[in-house]
Design a protein around this motif. Structure first.
Motif, PDB file in Angstrom:
ATOM      1  N   LEU A 144       0.833  -1.199   0.000  1.00  0.00           N
ATOM      2  CA  LEU A 144       0.000   0.000   0.000  1.00  0.00           C
ATOM      3  C   LEU A 144       0.870   1.252   0.000  1.00  0.00           C
ATOM      4  O   LEU A 144       0.589   2.204  -0.733  1.00  0.00           O
ATOM      5  CB  LEU A 144      -0.947   0.013   1.206  1.00  0.00           C
ATOM      6  CG  LEU A 144      -1.837   1.251   1.327  1.00  0.00           C
ATOM      7  CD1 LEU A 144      -2.718   1.428   0.091  1.00  0.00           C
ATOM      8  CD2 LEU A 144      -2.672   1.189   2.598  1.00  0.00           C
ATOM      9  N   GLU A 145       1.917   1.261   0.795  1.00  0.00           N
ATOM     10  CA  GLU A 145       2.781   2.434   0.864  1.00  0.00           C
ATOM     11  C   GLU A 145       3.411   2.734  -0.493  1.00  0.00           C
ATOM     12  O   GLU A 145       3.460   3.891  -0.921  1.00  0.00           O
ATOM     13  CB  GLU A 145       3.867   2.235   1.935  1.00  0.00           C
ATOM     14  CG  GLU A 145       3.330   2.179   3.346  1.00  0.00           C
ATOM     15  CD  GLU A 145       2.664   0.842   3.703  1.00  0.00           C
ATOM     16  OE1 GLU A 145       2.953  -0.198   3.067  1.00  0.00           O
ATOM     17  OE2 GLU A 145       1.820   0.849   4.616  1.00  0.00           O
ATOM     18  N   GLN A 146       3.876   1.703  -1.197  1.00  0.00           N
ATOM     19  CA  GLN A 146       4.475   1.916  -2.519  1.00  0.00           C
ATOM     20  C   GLN A 146       3.421   2.334  -3.540  1.00  0.00           C
ATOM     21  O   GLN A 146       3.686   3.175  -4.401  1.00  0.00           O
ATOM     22  CB  GLN A 146       5.200   0.659  -2.986  1.00  0.00           C
ATOM     23  CG  GLN A 146       6.476   0.402  -2.219  1.00  0.00           C
ATOM     24  CD  GLN A 146       7.163  -0.892  -2.651  1.00  0.00           C
ATOM     25  OE1 GLN A 146       6.741  -1.566  -3.577  1.00  0.00           O
ATOM     26  NE2 GLN A 146       8.234  -1.240  -1.953  1.00  0.00           N
ATOM     27  N   ALA A 147       2.211   1.774  -3.435  1.00  0.00           N
ATOM     28  CA  ALA A 147       1.137   2.147  -4.350  1.00  0.00           C
ATOM     29  C   ALA A 147       0.751   3.613  -4.154  1.00  0.00           C
ATOM     30  O   ALA A 147       0.546   4.347  -5.126  1.00  0.00           O
ATOM     31  CB  ALA A 147      -0.078   1.236  -4.137  1.00  0.00           C
ATOM     32  N   GLN A 148       0.677   4.051  -2.907  1.00  0.00           N
ATOM     33  CA  GLN A 148       0.361   5.454  -2.630  1.00  0.00           C
ATOM     34  C   GLN A 148       1.496   6.367  -3.100  1.00  0.00           C
ATOM     35  O   GLN A 148       1.239   7.421  -3.697  1.00  0.00           O
ATOM     36  CB  GLN A 148       0.089   5.661  -1.137  1.00  0.00           C
ATOM     37  CG  GLN A 148      -1.224   5.066  -0.688  1.00  0.00           C
ATOM     38  CD  GLN A 148      -1.402   5.095   0.818  1.00  0.00           C
ATOM     39  OE1 GLN A 148      -0.483   4.763   1.573  1.00  0.00           O
ATOM     40  NE2 GLN A 148      -2.590   5.471   1.254  1.00  0.00           N
ATOM     41  N   ALA A 149       2.736   5.976  -2.852  1.00  0.00           N
ATOM     42  CA  ALA A 149       3.876   6.785  -3.300  1.00  0.00           C
ATOM     43  C   ALA A 149       3.926   6.858  -4.819  1.00  0.00           C
ATOM     44  O   ALA A 149       4.218   7.915  -5.387  1.00  0.00           O
ATOM     45  CB  ALA A 149       5.187   6.195  -2.750  1.00  0.00           C
ATOM     46  N   ASP A 153      -6.841   9.792  -1.059  1.00  0.00           N
ATOM     47  CA  ASP A 153      -6.091   8.549  -1.271  1.00  0.00           C
ATOM     48  C   ASP A 153      -5.087   8.235  -0.172  1.00  0.00           C
ATOM     49  O   ASP A 153      -4.495   7.155  -0.163  1.00  0.00           O
ATOM     50  CB  ASP A 153      -5.426   8.540  -2.640  1.00  0.00           C
ATOM     51  CG  ASP A 153      -4.337   9.589  -2.796  1.00  0.00           C
ATOM     52  OD1 ASP A 153      -4.369  10.617  -2.089  1.00  0.00           O
ATOM     53  OD2 ASP A 153      -3.457   9.389  -3.658  1.00  0.00           O
ATOM     54  N   VAL A 154      -4.906   9.139   0.768  1.00  0.00           N
ATOM     55  CA  VAL A 154      -4.048   8.856   1.932  1.00  0.00           C
ATOM     56  C   VAL A 154      -4.764   9.132   3.247  1.00  0.00           C
ATOM     57  O   VAL A 154      -4.281   8.745   4.307  1.00  0.00           O
ATOM     58  CB  VAL A 154      -2.713   9.643   1.882  1.00  0.00           C
ATOM     59  CG1 VAL A 154      -1.858   9.198   0.720  1.00  0.00           C
ATOM     60  CG2 VAL A 154      -2.964  11.138   1.843  1.00  0.00           C
ATOM     61  N   GLY A 155      -5.938   9.765   3.189  1.00  0.00           N
ATOM     62  CA  GLY A 155      -6.669  10.124   4.395  1.00  0.00           C
ATOM     63  C   GLY A 155      -7.707   9.116   4.826  1.00  0.00           C
ATOM     64  O   GLY A 155      -8.448   9.356   5.768  1.00  0.00           O
ATOM     65  N   MET A 209       1.390   6.724  -6.867  1.00  0.00           N
ATOM     66  CA  MET A 209       0.346   7.654  -7.309  1.00  0.00           C
ATOM     67  C   MET A 209       0.731   9.098  -7.019  1.00  0.00           C
ATOM     68  O   MET A 209       0.421   9.993  -7.806  1.00  0.00           O
ATOM     69  CB  MET A 209      -0.994   7.312  -6.656  1.00  0.00           C
ATOM     70  CG  MET A 209      -1.651   6.083  -7.235  1.00  0.00           C
ATOM     71  SD  MET A 209      -1.900   6.140  -9.028  1.00  0.00           S
ATOM     72  CE  MET A 209      -3.163   7.421  -9.156  1.00  0.00           C
ATOM     73  N   ALA A 210       1.412   9.342  -5.912  1.00  0.00           N
ATOM     74  CA  ALA A 210       1.821  10.703  -5.575  1.00  0.00           C
ATOM     75  C   ALA A 210       2.748  11.291  -6.638  1.00  0.00           C
ATOM     76  O   ALA A 210       2.813  12.516  -6.798  1.00  0.00           O
ATOM     77  CB  ALA A 210       2.497  10.721  -4.201  1.00  0.00           C
ATOM     78  N   ALA A 243      -2.787  14.190  -8.505  1.00  0.00           N
ATOM     79  CA  ALA A 243      -2.966  15.458  -7.788  1.00  0.00           C
ATOM     80  C   ALA A 243      -4.240  16.155  -8.262  1.00  0.00           C
ATOM     81  O   ALA A 243      -5.011  16.669  -7.439  1.00  0.00           O
ATOM     82  CB  ALA A 243      -1.748  16.359  -7.994  1.00  0.00           C
ATOM     83  N   ARG A 244      -4.490  16.146  -9.556  1.00  0.00           N
ATOM     84  CA  ARG A 244      -5.715  16.765 -10.083  1.00  0.00           C
ATOM     85  C   ARG A 244      -6.956  16.025  -9.603  1.00  0.00           C
ATOM     86  O   ARG A 244      -7.934  16.641  -9.174  1.00  0.00           O
ATOM     87  CB  ARG A 244      -5.698  16.784 -11.620  1.00  0.00           C
ATOM     88  CG  ARG A 244      -4.769  17.828 -12.199  1.00  0.00           C
ATOM     89  CD  ARG A 244      -4.935  17.968 -13.704  1.00  0.00           C
ATOM     90  NE  ARG A 244      -4.491  16.782 -14.411  1.00  0.00           N
ATOM     91  CZ  ARG A 244      -5.247  16.045 -15.231  1.00  0.00           C
ATOM     92  NH1 ARG A 244      -6.500  16.366 -15.471  1.00  0.00           N
ATOM     93  NH2 ARG A 244      -4.750  14.981 -15.839  1.00  0.00           N
ATOM     94  N   TRP A 245      -6.924  14.686  -9.675  1.00  0.00           N
ATOM     95  CA  TRP A 245      -8.086  13.881  -9.259  1.00  0.00           C
ATOM     96  C   TRP A 245      -8.363  14.058  -7.768  1.00  0.00           C
ATOM     97  O   TRP A 245      -9.490  14.294  -7.354  1.00  0.00           O
ATOM     98  CB  TRP A 245      -7.860  12.406  -9.603  1.00  0.00           C
ATOM     99  CG  TRP A 245      -9.022  11.529  -9.213  1.00  0.00           C
ATOM    100  CD1 TRP A 245      -9.163  10.832  -8.047  1.00  0.00           C
ATOM    101  CD2 TRP A 245     -10.209  11.292  -9.967  1.00  0.00           C
ATOM    102  NE1 TRP A 245     -10.360  10.155  -8.044  1.00  0.00           N
ATOM    103  CE2 TRP A 245     -11.018  10.423  -9.215  1.00  0.00           C
ATOM    104  CE3 TRP A 245     -10.654  11.711 -11.221  1.00  0.00           C
ATOM    105  CZ2 TRP A 245     -12.252   9.964  -9.658  1.00  0.00           C
ATOM    106  CZ3 TRP A 245     -11.886  11.254 -11.669  1.00  0.00           C
ATOM    107  CH2 TRP A 245     -12.675  10.395 -10.889  1.00  0.00           C
TER     108      TRP A 245
END
Length: 118
Positions: free
Chosen positions: A60-65, A93-95, A67-68, A74-76
């Motif tokens: 999950l951490e790598q998937a979130q990173a 997506d991180v909250g 996407m970042a 950022a737009r979505w």
């Protein structure tokens, strides 16, 4: 593969618009999610706005990173943030609140099969 289930709260007055937006997610956002490890990703929405998400990912951490690092994310996230309650300064997506998995049928079947074979 990590199984992730999470929850968010969609504002009740924004439910229909939220559903419309997810009926036609931007193609570049879809590709970014897939490329960064968001697999078997689904969202489920209750009438009162409780949103449950599920995905499978190596990390999950790598998937979130991952996407970042995508401009489309950022737009979505910027457009989606207004739909949620209680995010504070976090992007959706991180909250989100990750739920603890307490049962998985295939895991227990595999253990039971091994025990019975002994």
């Amino acid at each position: 593969m990590q199984r992730v289930c999470f929850q968010l709260q969609v504002r009740p007055d924004r439910l229909e618009e939220y559903k419309r937006r997810h009926a036609a997610v931007w193609p570049d956002m879809l590709r970014a999610l897939h490329e960064t490890g968001w697999h078997n990703y689904s969202l489920f929405l209750r009438r009162d706005g409780l949103l449950i998400g599920y995905l499978e990912t190596p990390s999950l951490e790598q998937a979130q990173a991952g996407m970042a690092a995508h401009e489309v994310n950022a737009r979505w996230q910027g457009e989606m943030a207004e739909f949620f309650e209680d995010l504070g300064e976090s992007a959706p997506d991180v909250g989100f609140l990750v739920l603890e998995e307490i049962f998985h049928l295939e895991d227990q079947l595999g253990t039971a099969d091994q025990t019975e074979a002994k």
